[in-house]
Design a protein around this motif. Structure first.
Motif, PDB file in Angstrom:
ATOM      1  N   CYS A  10       0.835  -1.193   0.000  1.00  0.00           N
ATOM      2  CA  CYS A  10       0.000   0.000   0.000  1.00  0.00           C
ATOM      3  C   CYS A  10       0.873   1.247   0.000  1.00  0.00           C
ATOM      4  O   CYS A  10       1.849   1.332   0.730  1.00  0.00           O
ATOM      5  CB  CYS A  10      -0.909   0.014   1.230  1.00  0.00           C
ATOM      6  N   PRO A  11       0.485   2.221  -0.817  1.00  0.00           N
ATOM      7  CA  PRO A  11       1.256   3.472  -0.833  1.00  0.00           C
ATOM      8  C   PRO A  11       1.060   4.256   0.462  1.00  0.00           C
ATOM      9  O   PRO A  11       0.074   4.071   1.177  1.00  0.00           O
ATOM     10  CB  PRO A  11       0.673   4.223  -2.029  1.00  0.00           C
TER      11      PRO A  11
ATOM     12  N   ILE B 288       0.103   7.329   2.812  1.00  0.00           N
ATOM     13  CA  ILE B 288      -0.956   8.330   2.769  1.00  0.00           C
ATOM     14  C   ILE B 288      -0.313   9.700   2.950  1.00  0.00           C
ATOM     15  O   ILE B 288       0.415   9.939   3.915  1.00  0.00           O
ATOM     16  CB  ILE B 288      -2.013   8.050   3.852  1.00  0.00           C
TER      17      ILE B 288
ATOM     18  N   GLN C 213      -5.355  -0.088  -5.299  1.00  0.00           N
ATOM     19  CA  GLN C 213      -4.501   0.522  -4.268  1.00  0.00           C
ATOM     20  C   GLN C 213      -5.332   1.300  -3.257  1.00  0.00           C
ATOM     21  O   GLN C 213      -5.075   1.236  -2.054  1.00  0.00           O
ATOM     22  CB  GLN C 213      -3.479   1.465  -4.896  1.00  0.00           C
ATOM     23  N   LEU C 214      -6.298   2.063  -3.743  1.00  0.00           N
ATOM     24  CA  LEU C 214      -7.159   2.828  -2.836  1.00  0.00           C
ATOM     25  C   LEU C 214      -7.929   1.897  -1.903  1.00  0.00           C
ATOM     26  O   LEU C 214      -7.992   2.139  -0.690  1.00  0.00           O
ATOM     27  CB  LEU C 214      -8.143   3.691  -3.624  1.00  0.00           C
TER      28      LEU C 214
ATOM     29  N   THR D  67      -5.488   0.324   0.598  1.00  0.00           N
ATOM     30  CA  THR D  67      -4.952   1.307   1.539  1.00  0.00           C
ATOM     31  C   THR D  67      -5.994   1.721   2.561  1.00  0.00           C
ATOM     32  O   THR D  67      -5.703   1.806   3.758  1.00  0.00           O
ATOM     33  CB  THR D  67      -4.396   2.531   0.791  1.00  0.00           C
TER      34      THR D  67
ATOM     35  N   GLN E 279      -4.860  11.475  -1.879  1.00  0.00           N
ATOM     36  CA  GLN E 279      -4.280  11.096  -0.590  1.00  0.00           C
ATOM     37  C   GLN E 279      -3.176  10.051  -0.720  1.00  0.00           C
ATOM     38  O   GLN E 279      -2.410   9.855   0.219  1.00  0.00           O
ATOM     39  CB  GLN E 279      -5.361  10.599   0.367  1.00  0.00           C
ATOM     40  N   ILE E 280      -3.126   9.390  -1.857  1.00  0.00           N
ATOM     41  CA  ILE E 280      -2.003   8.468  -2.102  1.00  0.00           C
ATOM     42  C   ILE E 280      -1.150   8.997  -3.258  1.00  0.00           C
ATOM     43  O   ILE E 280      -0.553   8.256  -4.010  1.00  0.00           O
ATOM     44  CB  ILE E 280      -2.453   7.005  -2.319  1.00  0.00           C
ATOM     45  N   SER E 281      -1.149  10.336  -3.342  1.00  0.00           N
ATOM     46  CA  SER E 281      -0.290  11.072  -4.279  1.00  0.00           C
ATOM     47  C   SER E 281      -0.561  10.774  -5.744  1.00  0.00           C
ATOM     48  O   SER E 281       0.345  10.839  -6.580  1.00  0.00           O
ATOM     49  CB  SER E 281       1.190  10.834  -3.925  1.00  0.00           C
TER      50      SER E 281
ATOM     51  N   SER F  50      -5.169  11.840   6.380  1.00  0.00           N
ATOM     52  CA  SER F  50      -4.108  12.767   5.995  1.00  0.00           C
ATOM     53  C   SER F  50      -3.855  13.843   7.053  1.00  0.00           C
ATOM     54  O   SER F  50      -2.923  14.630   6.918  1.00  0.00           O
ATOM     55  CB  SER F  50      -4.437  13.446   4.662  1.00  0.00           C
TER      56      SER F  50
END
Length: 179
Positions: free
Chosen positions: A4-5, A7, A36-37, A40, A53-55, A103
């Motif tokens: 997961c990326p 946040i 991914q969303l 995450t 929020q995950i760029s 965030s």
């Protein structure tokens, strides 16, 4: 280790960026972004998450309401992805309630939101959806929709005296202990 990326946290310029529309849902990168969303938001035990929020500067968000320590009264629902969402109508009634954000960790604030919203969006299969959200789900949608416009919930707090730390929120609001 998780795939997961991270946040994005308050202060990261991506959170103040207007998200770009998604043009090709068949693009494998769009489907990977949705995955991914969803992963995450689940890993973070959140109830919603926007791509910014995950760029990722795209108009994609997920709603994944479920009861949790942060939101014990949240309704249970199957997570959904909304691509290029649009707010098309809203109730006149507004409700002010507590919000937090992945965030903006550790802070809660009371935010006025519409009690009901009607939205249009494309689902991950490419079908146009028209749906009404009410109550807590409407609040999640509006919170995440704001992220697509470079806003965080702190921008909507009307009275800074209605901000508190997460531990105080847990003590005062969730356990109903007065100060």
């Amino acid at each position: 280790m998780s795939d997961c990326p991270a946040i994005a946290q308050l202060g990261n310029p991506i959170l103040r960026t207007e998200a770009e529309p998604v043009h090709d849902l068949r693009d494998a990168r769009v489907q990977a972004l949705i995955d991914q969303l969803l992963a995450t938001v689940q890993q973070a035990n959140g109830v919603g998450l926007a791509a910014t929020q995950i760029s990722q500067p795209y108009r994609v968000l997920v709603i994944a309401s479920h009861p949790s320590p942060r939101y014990p009264d949240a309704p249970q629902m199957a997570p959904i992805a909304l691509i290029n969402p649009r707010l098309v109508a809203h109730s006149e009634e507004m409700v002010t309630d507590w919000e937090g954000c992945l965030s903006v960790p550790g802070i809660r604030g009371r935010v006025p939101r519409y009690q009901a919203v009607t939205v249009e969006y494309t689902d991950r299969e490419g079908k146009l959806q028209h749906q009404e959200f009410t109550g807590f789900i409407a609040r999640i949608f509006q919170h995440e929709y704001d992220h697509l416009h470079g806003l965080v919930f702190l921008d909507r707090v009307e009275d800074t005296h209605q901000l508190m730390t997460e531990p105080e929120y847990q003590r005062q609001v969730l356990s109903h202990c007065p100060t």
